[in-house]
Scaffold this active site. Sequence first.
Site, short mmCIF file in Angstrom:
data_model
loop_
_atom_site.label_atom_id
_atom_site.label_comp_id
_atom_site.label_asym_id
_atom_site.label_seq_id
_atom_site.Cartn_x
_atom_site.Cartn_y
_atom_site.Cartn_z
N ARG A 50 0.85 -1.19 0.00
CA ARG A 50 0.00 0.00 0.00
C ARG A 50 0.89 1.24 0.00
NH1 ARG A 50 -3.33 2.81 4.48
NH2 ARG A 50 -4.37 4.33 3.17
N HIS A 80 -2.93 10.97 0.77
CA HIS A 80 -2.56 10.69 2.16
C HIS A 80 -1.89 11.96 2.69
CE1 HIS A 80 -1.70 7.13 5.06
NE2 HIS A 80 -1.44 8.24 5.72
N GLU A 107 -8.25 8.34 5.57
CA GLU A 107 -8.70 8.85 6.87
C GLU A 107 -9.26 10.26 6.83
OE1 GLU A 107 -5.61 8.24 9.79
OE2 GLU A 107 -5.79 6.08 9.68
N ASN A 158 -8.83 1.38 8.83
CA ASN A 158 -7.63 1.58 9.65
C ASN A 158 -8.06 1.54 11.10
OD1 ASN A 158 -6.37 2.03 7.23
ND2 ASN A 158 -5.81 4.17 7.64
N TYR A 169 -6.50 1.35 15.21
CA TYR A 169 -5.38 1.36 16.15
C TYR A 169 -5.78 1.16 17.60
CZ TYR A 169 -2.37 2.78 12.35
OH TYR A 169 -1.66 2.80 11.18
N GLU A 222 -4.71 -0.49 7.60
CA GLU A 222 -3.65 -0.12 8.55
C GLU A 222 -3.97 -0.70 9.91
OE1 GLU A 222 -2.68 4.07 9.04
OE2 GLU A 222 -2.83 4.38 6.87
C1 FCB Z 1 -2.71 6.75 10.70
C2 FCB Z 1 -2.13 7.32 9.44
C3 FCB Z 1 -0.75 6.84 9.11
C4 FCB Z 1 0.11 6.65 10.34
C5 FCB Z 1 -0.63 5.91 11.40
C6 FCB Z 1 0.17 5.66 12.66
O1 FCB Z 1 -3.66 7.62 11.22
O2 FCB Z 1 -2.94 7.01 8.35
O3 FCB Z 1 -0.21 7.73 8.18
O4 FCB Z 1 0.60 7.85 10.76
O5 FCB Z 1 -1.80 6.56 11.74
#
Ligand code: FCB
Length: 438
Positions: free
Chosen positions: A81, A124, A169, A294, A296, A353
């Site tokens: 990607r 991005h 995002e 994405n 986290y 992600e």
């Molecule tokens: C996301 C972003 C990516 C990276 C990660 C940790 O929000 O898309 O660019 O910075 O976080």
Amino acid sequence: MADPIPPRATFPPGFLFGAATAAYQVEGTRFGGCGPSHWDTFAATPGNVVRAEDGATACDHYHRWPEDLDLAARAHMDAWRFSTNWSRVMPDGMTVNPEGLDFYDRLVDGMLVRGLKPFLTLYHWDLPAALADLGGWRNRDTCARFADFAEIVTRRIGDRIAATATINEPWCVAWLSHFLGAHAPGLRDIRAAGRAMHHILLAHGMAMERLRGLGQRDLGIVLNFDRAVPASDAPADLAAAARQDAIFNRWFIEAITKGAYPTEALEGLAPHLPQGWQNDMAVIRQPLDWLGVNYYTRHIHAAAPGPWPATREVEGPLPKTQMGWEIHPEGLEHFLTRLARDHVGNLPVYVTENGMALAEPLDDSTRTAFVAAHLHATQRAIAAGANVQGFFYWSMLDNYEWAEGYEKRFGLVHVDFETLARTPKASYHALAQALAHN
Ligand code: FCB
């Protein structure tokens, strides 16, 4: 010992594994006629970025991409990607820089010869500074210019792309950058945020129309999701978490799939949206071919005094990454199943992600355990019926982590930012072993 990474054979046939990168974070901007972007401006303004670091050199992926793609191929990855830097392709926001397109042409061919499927993200976050001068995402014209940029890139490399995402995002592009002020352009202005929240979706819709018109297939968008947990069962805290969930997790996907914004977010944002926004919803609401997710972490929200959205974050109890983000793999399962149930049905979904920042340079068994836990969460979502077709680790390389500069290390591969030497970490080897075909 921590749970090992589940091997390839435990996933559905054809499931794709890859790593994700983004242009400004890895390429370096000194070469190839790249123009200034609003991230250069943001980084050059004192107080915005740790040590005022910028992406001028980054990982020098602009020159070292063959080594980086080799690393992916040697780890038995199936896909890569990447994103196209708008300021490299159109340094003044208008004129095409042929050297910029040549670079992406070489890069895509480099993926194909190594058996890596190119997953393109058009935007991005590297908005040309010249367009930022005209108001950036506050200005409706930026949407049409983005559709032009999307067409220019697609005409050059679209024939070899496995999947195209318009935007990475939109929450970060709009809310984090125009309301919270944490990313470029660093505004804390609800009217700017209202405009950006709408225009980024309009830009997506206009680019989708343009690319469909060119016959381009496999078009989608990458959205980020962050579980909004109420701090208590008190009605005020429940409502605060619901507002947060509406702004972060529902605004974009509901606009795209239902053609409507959630009430809990409109309550505060409606007065700040561009006039006549309702007339754009048909352009925004277009069928996707796939969705990128994405994921986290989660955050805990409580009611707070003050103007809408009247919420504050409460520190959570779970172990945290180097970013201070709680490790919560169940949240990934939550969103993958929730999206299938409430929004996208059987649409192909990719985890575009997921990853963690960690200070340990090479012996990063914590990262291996993180990946294992999130792949298990993905498998549980698949077992529950979610049509998840791939998983991209963020990121292949330690890189420029936006406002955190080079301090936060997400890579499977260590980068020495003095020498730019790449060294695979333990997590890289663990993933490579799990992905080996047997
Ligand atoms: C996301 C972003 C990516 C990276 C990660 C940790 O929000 O898309 O660019 O910075 O976080």
